[in-house]
Design an enzyme around this catalytic site. Structure first.
Site, PDB file in Angstrom:
ATOM      1  N   PRO A   2     100.178 -14.649 -18.682  1.00 30.59           N
ATOM      2  CA  PRO A   2     100.489 -13.303 -19.133  1.00 30.59           C
ATOM      3  C   PRO A   2      99.805 -12.247 -18.297  1.00 30.59           C
ATOM      4  O   PRO A   2      98.632 -12.359 -17.956  1.00 30.59           O
ATOM      5  CB  PRO A   2      99.947 -13.275 -20.566  1.00 30.59           C
ATOM      6  CG  PRO A   2      99.489 -14.644 -20.858  1.00 30.59           C
ATOM      7  CD  PRO A   2      99.247 -15.317 -19.576  1.00 30.59           C
ATOM      8  N   GLU A   3     100.551 -11.237 -17.980  1.00 27.97           N
ATOM      9  CA  GLU A   3     100.023 -10.076 -17.279  1.00 27.97           C
ATOM     10  C   GLU A   3     100.086  -8.895 -18.244  1.00 27.97           C
ATOM     11  O   GLU A   3     100.368  -9.083 -19.427  1.00 27.97           O
ATOM     12  CB  GLU A   3     100.854  -9.821 -16.011  1.00 27.97           C
ATOM     13  CG  GLU A   3     100.954 -11.071 -15.126  1.00 27.97           C
ATOM     14  CD  GLU A   3     101.783 -10.866 -13.871  1.00 27.97           C
ATOM     15  OE1 GLU A   3     101.891  -9.711 -13.404  1.00 27.97           O
ATOM     16  OE2 GLU A   3     102.332 -11.857 -13.363  1.00 27.97           O
ATOM     17  N   HIS A  92      96.302 -28.723 -28.680  1.00 23.83           N
ATOM     18  CA  HIS A  92      95.605 -27.748 -27.832  1.00 23.83           C
ATOM     19  C   HIS A  92      95.315 -26.435 -28.546  1.00 23.83           C
ATOM     20  O   HIS A  92      95.176 -25.405 -27.909  1.00 23.83           O
ATOM     21  CB  HIS A  92      96.383 -27.458 -26.537  1.00 23.83           C
ATOM     22  CG  HIS A  92      96.803 -28.690 -25.793  1.00 23.83           C
ATOM     23  ND1 HIS A  92      95.900 -29.568 -25.251  1.00 23.83           N
ATOM     24  CD2 HIS A  92      98.032 -29.206 -25.535  1.00 23.83           C
ATOM     25  CE1 HIS A  92      96.553 -30.559 -24.664  1.00 23.83           C
ATOM     26  NE2 HIS A  92      97.840 -30.367 -24.835  1.00 23.83           N
ATOM     27  N   ARG A 111      95.832 -25.701 -20.912  1.00 29.80           N
ATOM     28  CA  ARG A 111      94.988 -25.853 -19.717  1.00 29.80           C
ATOM     29  C   ARG A 111      93.543 -25.440 -19.969  1.00 29.80           C
ATOM     30  O   ARG A 111      92.680 -25.653 -19.118  1.00 29.80           O
ATOM     31  CB  ARG A 111      95.579 -25.040 -18.554  1.00 29.80           C
ATOM     32  CG  ARG A 111      96.841 -25.679 -18.022  1.00 29.80           C
ATOM     33  CD  ARG A 111      97.473 -24.824 -16.953  1.00 29.80           C
ATOM     34  NE  ARG A 111      96.874 -25.010 -15.659  1.00 29.80           N
ATOM     35  CZ  ARG A 111      97.333 -24.451 -14.541  1.00 29.80           C
ATOM     36  NH1 ARG A 111      98.386 -23.665 -14.595  1.00 29.80           N
ATOM     37  NH2 ARG A 111      96.737 -24.667 -13.407  1.00 29.80           N
TER      38      ARG A 111
END
Length: 279
Positions: A2-3, A92, A111
């Site tokens: 995400p930006e 996760h 991740r």
DNA sequence: TCTAACCTGATC
DNA sequence: GATCAGGTTAGA
């Protein structure tokens, strides 16, 4: 992933959903994903009201009453959801924030690059990542952007990706902004002429605003709070379009590596000018 | 100023 | 099995 536009979209959803809600507990389920400030325990958040939900660059900030800030950085694959605590836990899921009204905010990140941090407001603002962020794109005029780009001899794309130069741009939007302004990603940032800086600034503002309005870009992982994908990826003109025709001129989009990142550009619209001889 | 590293998962 | 991925940073 995400930006700025994706984080802004999530922040708006959280603001509508959580303003005034009271935290019951903050729980880390995997070591190292939930970080605590000096002298701050996770239980310090309990009983505190959410006073404000803010975004700073790609950081999402929940200001809690009593000088605490809960910050979330999604990095590449982080995702937030607001659910009923009885809903099955996805794999996760590393941090849980329970609220007094029975809802549960979940931070999921396969991740594990992302971070959730609970710190005092001053520790958050004066130390670490947040303290090094440059201005928000919407707070910069073209002149200010140009001045900041000139600060080093790095390439233009590397400079725009540097969160200390301007906060919130990432790989997708830098490629899109450079294409829209007709600038080659690898050229020297300090070589821009005033007219080029004007084009770059206008493209940055327009593309970020359009992307926010579209709910951000979903390449694979990004989802809004409600689990819905963004829509802006359908309007990408270069990113993820290697070999496809440039929407402006029809030339095949080329993918290279610039600043260590996969980089898309149109070899016809974004020509690298011959280096001017320095005198 | 660049590369490798942090991680997992998807895709070739 | 190798390579790639929206981010950031510690090291060479």
């Amino acid at each position: 992933m995400p930006e700025l536009p994706e984080v802004e979209h999530v922040a708006r959803g959280l603001r509508a959903a959580l303003s005034g809600s009271v935290v019951r507990s903050v729980t880390g389920r995997f070591p190292g994903v939930l970080l605590l400030g000096r002298g701050v325990r996770a239980s310090a958040a309990s009983g505190r009201r959410v006073e404000a939900v803010r975004r700073r660059g790609k950081l999402l900030l929940l200001d809690l009453e009593g000088d605490l800030t809960l910050s979330v950085h999604l990095r590449m694959t982080g995702e937030l959801s607001l659910v009923d605590p009885r809903a099955p836990l996805r794999p996760h899921t590393h941090v849980l924030v329970d609220f007094e009204d029975g809802r549960q905010l979940r931070f999921c990140d396969p991740r594990r690059f992302g971070r959730v941090e609970l710190r005092t407001r001053s520790e958050h603002e004066n130390e670490g990542f947040a303290a090094r962020l440059g201005p928000e794109p919407f707070d910069l005029d073209a002149e200010g952007l140009g001045a900041r780009l000139r600060g080093s001899r790095a390439g233009l794309k590397a400079r725009l990706l540097d969160q200390g130069v301007v906060a919130g741009l990432g790989n997708i939007y830098v490629d899109e902004i450079l294409h829209a302004s007709g600038l080659h990603p690898g050229r020297s940032a300090r070589s821009l002429r005033p007219g080029e800086v004007l084009r770059l600034h206008a493209a940055m503002i327009r593309i970020l605003e359009d992307a926010i309005r579209a709910g951000g870009s979903t390449i694979s992982d990004y989802r809004g709070l409600d689990g819905r994908a963004g829509d802006y990826q359908r309007r990408h003109r270069v990113f993820g379009r290697e070999g496809l025709p440039c929407p402006a001129c029809g030339t095949a989009i080329v993918k290279t590596r610039v600043a260590g990142r996969g980089t898309h550009h149109c070899p016809r619209c974004q020509v690298r000018p011959r280096a001017r001889r320095h005198r």
